[in-house]
Scaffold this active site. Sequence first.
Site, PDB file in Angstrom:
ATOM      1  N   SER A   1       0.593 -11.475  -0.811  1.00  7.17           N
ATOM      2  CA  SER A   1       0.398 -10.224  -0.072  1.00  7.17           C
ATOM      3  C   SER A   1      -0.491 -10.422   1.145  1.00  7.17           C
ATOM      4  O   SER A   1      -0.269  -9.803   2.186  1.00  7.17           O
ATOM      5  CB  SER A   1      -0.232  -9.162  -0.971  1.00  7.17           C
ATOM      6  OG  SER A   1       0.691  -8.736  -1.919  1.00  7.17           O
TER       7      SER A   1
ATOM      8  N   THR B   1      -4.623  14.346   3.378  1.00  2.00           N
ATOM      9  CA  THR B   1      -3.363  14.431   2.638  1.00  2.00           C
ATOM     10  C   THR B   1      -2.691  15.774   2.901  1.00  2.00           C
ATOM     11  O   THR B   1      -1.472  15.848   3.090  1.00  2.00           O
ATOM     12  CB  THR B   1      -3.626  14.254   1.133  1.00  2.00           C
ATOM     13  OG1 THR B   1      -4.476  13.119   0.949  1.00  2.00           O
ATOM     14  CG2 THR B   1      -2.335  14.016   0.391  1.00  2.00           C
TER      15      THR B   1
END
Lengths: 284, 536
Positions: free
Chosen positions: B180, B338
């Site tokens: 990753s 959010t």
Amino acid sequence: MRVVSQYIAIAFGLAVLAGASHAVAGFGEPSPWQIGLQHANTPVMDSIIGFNDVLLYILAAIAGLVFVLLVVVMVRFNTYVHPTPSKRTGNWPLEVAWTLIPFCIVAFIVFLSFRLLFFEEDIPRADLTVKATGHQWFWGYSYPDHGNFKFYSEMLNDESRKPGQPRLLAVNNDLVVPVNKVVRIQVIGGDVIHSFSVPSFGIKIDAIPGRLNETWFQATREGMYYGQCSELCGMNHSFMPIAVRVVSEQEFNAWVEDAKKKYAQGPASRATKTAGLESTGANE
Amino acid sequence: MGRTTTTVPGAGAAHDRPVGWRRFVYATNHKDIGTLYLLFALCASLVGTALSIFIRLELHEPGLQFFTNPQYYNVVVTAHGLVMIFFVLMPALIGGFGNWMVPLMIGAPDMAFPRLNNLSFWLLVASFTMFISSAFFGGAPGTTGAGTGWTLYPLLSTKGHPGPSVDFVILALHLAGASSILGAINFITTILNMRAPGMTMHKMPLYVWSILITATMLVLALPVLAGAVTMLLVDRNFGATFFDPQGGGDPLLFQHLFWFFGHPEVYIMILPAFGIISTVIATFSRKPIFGYLGMVYAMVSIGLIGFVVWAHHMYTVGLAADVQAYFVAASLVIAVPTGIKIFSWIATMWGGSIEFRTPMLWAIGFIFLFTVGGVTGVMLANAGVDRVLQDTYFVVAHFHYVLSLGAVFGIFAGWYYWFPKMTGYMLSETIGHVHFWVTFIGVNILFFPQHFLGLAGMPRRVADYPDAFEGWNYVSSIGAYVAVLGALIFFFGLAEAFYRKRHAPDNPWGEGATTLEWTLSSPPPFHQFEVLPRIK
């Protein structure tokens, strides 16, 4: 579209119901098809339920607003009724509003949340202290204020359980405490991390080797209250329940006298105690 | 593959173009590597889904039915979590769609470091092999496999698992982490240096932004995980006691390190899904994204705040009240950016001309499910309430709503959206709609009742439960079977598309699809943008 709105209505209804339903749950254990928190049996759990209800209404309103808006845009702005899209890509006042208003809601939640948190965390003067040690896979309890006798508490299997005792919750030796007294409970892990939890008391605290944690409760009603180990601790994690028997002060004193004699020689030796790994003696 | 629309004839002749197995084993082309990642995630998702079905079969009714030794249940739960996170969600969202689409969307011919890209993928295969091997080595006494939970908390993962299986898991995490980090460095370099002329940072598509933020988080968070699991490895094998109080260590140190990685990790999984959803919603509303800058900086701030909220996973470990108070406030603040994203998506649809093609269904489903997962997250962020919800099925329901449903719905939105571009074939709209509805209904039956179980006090990671929890567990298991039916429909739709070979036009989605990949042929040429596009 109708499917969507029906579904939203059902989910929304369930969410609201969940807020009101803790009253129908059993006293110290979960009941079938329960959809809310367990019944409160301590002032802390009363406060948790009170805060939780407020929170649930705020959150249901926010989620409800989002779902309503979603349905509105799907109905009003689908390609059949609204073939020409607008080209609007921003609206400063609106964007500032949907940043500031949520911020105010969050600030309000933080205010209520802190009140609850510090109520839980400020341990009042304790009437007695008990100590719980988590082992793979049973609990050990000791009473330092009463001569420090100690005993083990193991789950009853199907053969040894009496009728009426709940499966996976009932144990051979309950943790016994007096009603209406502030009980300070100290919790530690004997081998790996466990977690001591009694939902209807509103307490959960990890039992960590080398670390003495504490919390408190003041049970307001006599009876049996159950919890389960709440940190994955190996093979029999599902099978080390916590059973608290709350009794009157007289009953408690009588039980203490009995227990002092019964456990004078220390806890009965256990065959399964060393299954897995040895307990760290320093923590007991 | 022969059709080219934007390349200059003969310009690609200098490039090596291996064929057969070499094309994939030696792959350096970002599209081939993207395809490999997607196929890998698809295979791993079969494993992860099978494991989840074992879990739901065991919990279908009270008592132990399938796992006579409950330790093997713990092994399955652990494997389900690790497989889904490291071998399904991350490879699909970042390695798969990221590799495929980032160069196309920024007008670059390929990724900055093609060979690094190859290494990044094959390290992941090695990691998965190592992880699967862990199941066959000794774990807890008398059993095989690691039953520590994906969180690998000591002392269960040290003294509780004397066998070598946990070492295999640790080394698998090391390999996956290295994979990753390499991938992330590649993405950051590509995005910062290889954008087409005229594509300023503030003109980048939101999906590219999401990958840039995700990659930055990966580079910052994964080394902490690597450090933590290395200390675990040393504790286990070489007598160190970083996490063992008997030698002066502290089991909580591991939890702090783990969640310093673990919390950014959940945003690493959801941010690319945010990017996909933004792209899909703008396309099918035939309207540019509403509040582009707000969307970008909402993601940036989610990424930043994501690094300073880790201990909200640890409210019950005995943190001081003031420390808990800080983490309550910081965690709740995440609700604001959010919220900006959710409202901006709705505002993008507002005034639009919405076409309910399959990717759009998944995107709208995403908003619905992510909102549910978001508000339950607000509940859990309050330490006072978390006291009764920590480590119960409420937490399981919450993170499956945001990850299993949020991130997976993002993957399906991206899959249905870019499949014509990647393969040159159109998927069936009918099968796609059926797939969506069956999955949507299934997963809600599966996960919504778990909120009730958690509120009532059912702990997570248990192989058996008190009889009172029977009803909702039964419903939940039924939902799981419905969701699996959805997965079968997905594979049927895939087979149907390859069998029918409906030709996909360059841009099957119409004027709303404005990103650069739609200016190329479907599938794109092996090397694209040899003459760089200019962005006005």
